[in-house]
Motif scaffolding. Sequence first.
Motif, mmCIF file in Angstrom:
data_model
loop_
_atom_site.group_PDB
_atom_site.id
_atom_site.type_symbol
_atom_site.label_atom_id
_atom_site.label_comp_id
_atom_site.label_asym_id
_atom_site.label_seq_id
_atom_site.Cartn_x
_atom_site.Cartn_y
_atom_site.Cartn_z
ATOM 1 N N VAL A 140 -20.180 30.742 6.377
ATOM 2 C CA VAL A 140 -20.077 32.445 6.496
ATOM 3 C C VAL A 140 -19.959 32.771 7.872
ATOM 4 N N THR A 141 -18.888 33.732 7.952
ATOM 5 C CA THR A 141 -18.407 33.825 9.302
ATOM 6 C C THR A 141 -17.537 35.156 9.243
ATOM 7 N N ALA A 142 -16.786 35.475 10.240
ATOM 8 C CA ALA A 142 -16.393 36.789 10.724
ATOM 9 C C ALA A 142 -15.262 37.352 9.890
ATOM 10 N N PRO A 143 -15.378 38.598 9.668
ATOM 11 C CA PRO A 143 -14.018 39.225 8.974
ATOM 12 C C PRO A 143 -13.366 39.804 9.864
ATOM 13 N N PRO A 144 -12.176 40.461 9.583
ATOM 14 C CA PRO A 144 -11.325 41.276 10.446
ATOM 15 C C PRO A 144 -12.317 42.605 10.830
ATOM 16 N N PRO A 145 -12.017 43.018 11.863
ATOM 17 C CA PRO A 145 -11.341 42.886 13.045
ATOM 18 C C PRO A 145 -11.121 41.444 13.682
ATOM 19 N N SER A 146 -12.187 40.635 13.491
ATOM 20 C CA SER A 146 -11.972 39.242 14.171
ATOM 21 C C SER A 146 -10.863 38.698 13.529
ATOM 22 N N SER A 147 -10.160 37.789 14.108
ATOM 23 C CA SER A 147 -9.222 37.044 13.472
ATOM 24 C C SER A 147 -9.900 35.469 13.366
ATOM 25 N N GLY A 148 -11.183 35.329 13.822
ATOM 26 C CA GLY A 148 -11.745 33.928 13.598
ATOM 27 C C GLY A 148 -12.126 33.494 12.274
ATOM 28 N N GLY A 149 -12.659 34.335 11.215
ATOM 29 C CA GLY A 149 -12.961 33.661 9.984
ATOM 30 C C GLY A 149 -11.745 33.285 9.188
ATOM 31 N N ILE A 150 -10.659 34.038 9.091
ATOM 32 C CA ILE A 150 -9.563 33.869 8.266
ATOM 33 C C ILE A 150 -8.930 32.806 8.886
ATOM 34 N N ALA A 151 -8.779 32.433 10.271
ATOM 35 C CA ALA A 151 -8.191 31.205 10.868
ATOM 36 C C ALA A 151 -8.930 29.847 10.576
ATOM 37 N N LEU A 152 -10.351 30.135 10.727
ATOM 38 C CA LEU A 152 -11.331 28.932 10.053
ATOM 39 C C LEU A 152 -11.087 28.470 8.714
ATOM 40 N N ALA A 153 -10.886 29.449 7.798
ATOM 41 C CA ALA A 153 -10.794 29.288 6.365
ATOM 42 C C ALA A 153 -9.478 28.608 6.254
ATOM 43 N N GLN A 154 -8.521 28.912 6.774
ATOM 44 C CA GLN A 154 -7.051 28.245 6.618
ATOM 45 C C GLN A 154 -7.126 26.940 7.122
ATOM 46 N N MET A 155 -7.765 26.611 8.462
ATOM 47 C CA MET A 155 -7.696 25.462 9.119
ATOM 48 C C MET A 155 -8.674 24.280 8.370
ATOM 49 N N LEU A 156 -9.721 24.734 7.977
ATOM 50 C CA LEU A 156 -10.636 23.940 7.279
ATOM 51 C C LEU A 156 -10.091 23.486 5.712
ATOM 52 N N GLN A 157 -9.621 24.493 5.318
ATOM 53 C CA GLN A 157 -9.186 24.243 3.711
ATOM 54 C C GLN A 157 -7.817 23.618 3.786
ATOM 55 N N ILE A 158 -7.147 23.523 4.902
ATOM 56 C CA ILE A 158 -5.984 22.630 5.011
ATOM 57 C C ILE A 158 -6.386 21.244 5.308
ATOM 58 N N LEU A 159 -7.574 21.066 6.240
ATOM 59 C CA LEU A 159 -7.902 19.654 6.379
ATOM 60 C C LEU A 159 -8.838 19.112 5.404
ATOM 61 N N GLU A 160 -9.298 19.657 4.552
ATOM 62 C CA GLU A 160 -10.371 19.124 3.412
ATOM 63 C C GLU A 160 -10.042 18.158 3.003
ATOM 64 N N PRO A 161 -9.037 17.794 2.277
ATOM 65 C CA PRO A 161 -8.521 16.823 1.542
ATOM 66 C C PRO A 161 -8.378 15.463 2.324
ATOM 67 N N TRP A 162 -8.270 15.410 3.841
ATOM 68 C CA TRP A 162 -8.209 14.452 4.401
ATOM 69 C C TRP A 162 -9.531 13.850 4.891
ATOM 70 N N ASP A 163 -9.901 12.480 4.756
ATOM 71 C CA ASP A 163 -11.081 11.885 5.274
ATOM 72 C C ASP A 163 -10.896 11.771 6.739
ATOM 73 N N LEU A 164 -11.272 13.022 7.299
ATOM 74 C CA LEU A 164 -11.041 12.824 8.926
ATOM 75 C C LEU A 164 -11.864 11.881 9.751
ATOM 76 N N ALA A 165 -13.036 11.434 9.279
ATOM 77 C CA ALA A 165 -13.677 10.629 9.854
ATOM 78 C C ALA A 165 -13.189 9.159 9.745
#
Length: 583
Positions: free
Chosen positions: A272-297
């Motif tokens: 649960v995070t910040a909507p515009p006019p913060s750019s943070g929430g949208i960027a987090l959603a993009q980055m984490l959903q890009i990364l999710e299929p990989w087993d980063l650990a």
Amino acid sequence: MKPTARRWIWTLWLLLALPAFAAESPRATPPGAAIASAHELATEAGLRILREGGNAFDAAVAVSATLSVVEPVSSGLGGGGFFLLHDARSGRDVFVDAREVAPRSASPQAYLDAAGELDRDRAVNGPWAAGIPGLPAALVHIAGKYGRLPLARSLQPAIRIARDGFPVYARLADGYRSRSKVMERYRGTREVFLADGDPPEEGELLKQPDLARTLEKLAREGFDGFYRGEVARRLLAGVRAEGGRWNAEELAAYRVKEREPLRFEYDGWQVVTAPPPSSGGIALAQMLQILEPWDLAGLSEPQRVHLTVEAMRRAYRDRTFYLGDPDFVQVPVALLTSPDYAAGLRATIHPQKATPSALLSGAPTPLEDEETTHFSIIDGEGNRVAATQTVNLTYGSGFIPRGTGVLLNNEMDDFALRPGTPNAFGVMGFEANAPAPGKRMLSSMTPTFLVSRDRIAVLGTPGGSRIITMVLLGILGYADGLSPQQVAALPRYHHQWLPDAIQIETGALPPATIAALQAMGHTVRTPVDPSEGRGSSHVWGNLQTVMWDLRAGTLEGGTDPRNPVGKVGLLPAAAQQARASAR
């Protein structure tokens, strides 16, 4: 890769099971309260208000106001912020947007010199650099709508500290030295910081009697105590005396806005995070959903950093073109936060090679300076607050209107004042973030909640454009099972599309990892001495986080070890409940 079905299983569980779990579990109420803030006096102020029967929202008012007194280098009544709130009784999350707004006099032309070039001094120093402040309105709004105590009670710690003083610490003294030439232009600023004839030095008491009186007016009169009446007249007189053009109508017209937070799923967590006019929430959603299929650990460190950086690169590119004040521009939130859109971005990532940013067409993104502050709170009822507030650059605009004690922000530089022209940090913006009267400038502030079946965390940090990637790394740390203190201490790296380089803190990555990243085609910018230019800083941010472990029935906090004056405060449930019951 992890099974894609896993996300949908967790999503279904969160939507269906969590409300019942929260209502029926014997551990659904935290065993007490926890506060993590960037200054011990602010944490202690919040704990005091909890002991007096207040809830997390009352404590947030106390912490925010106290930070406004003891961290003028970072935030204050003359700035703004974002408050992410969770009301335990209703289960509702709300985002309180107290971002500054552009005055009516703001236009791109107002920030050009005689040659038609951007007037950098006007953009960052003095009254033209300042947007209409939002933080005082937020304190009034949160206390009145969500708090349990009167606003005057929650502001008392800040009033006392402003009146009686507090010991100057190294960052405050160092920040003054770096901005003294600007700050000493203005009589009102000199009367505060040179009251004894000398600049503030570490260990001496800094007293702010005018700020104490302004806080007292706010405590007695609420909104009108700042935006109308005597304080407003002094603000307007001070701004006009230095050539600014604020007017009484736009000051009195300021309003906070309640917005719906962004929500998405990542690896068993609801974010649960910040909507515009913060750019943070949208960027987090993009980055984490890009990364999710990989087993980063399960990946090597170079491979994990590579993939994370490529996700950062793509999110920051989109930040430039699409994001701005949603009341003025159409932000394609649904598209940018869609898992399908993330999958498309993921498909452009080579697993072993860097993508040159030049292949992702466009131009750099507008930034926000590092001098911001954050605090996180969970109370004994399960209410929680993640709040990030700022005046933008170190000591904001450097300008205090006489008799107010209010250091004004310089958030106007967060707009794209001249499209295609770099701002103070050598970066550019475009029409979505162009200034207009009443418009809110784009921000990187990203207060965030994380909710899983057995843990709830609150986190955020200052750090300019790096805020988003620091919160990202914090979320990945919690997903890896780290404690709050481990999350707060994580080493940090960052990529923002342009300049096309990975920035790292001192010691964040070992030489072998740096060499492997360079072999993949990445440029790695190592820290430099600040006196040698605006390279990568030695340390970044000031992350503050608290976590409730529902299974263990425990509360923990983490305060960034990079900041020696931060503090985590824990309060047993009995101490808060006893006072609340006595009311």
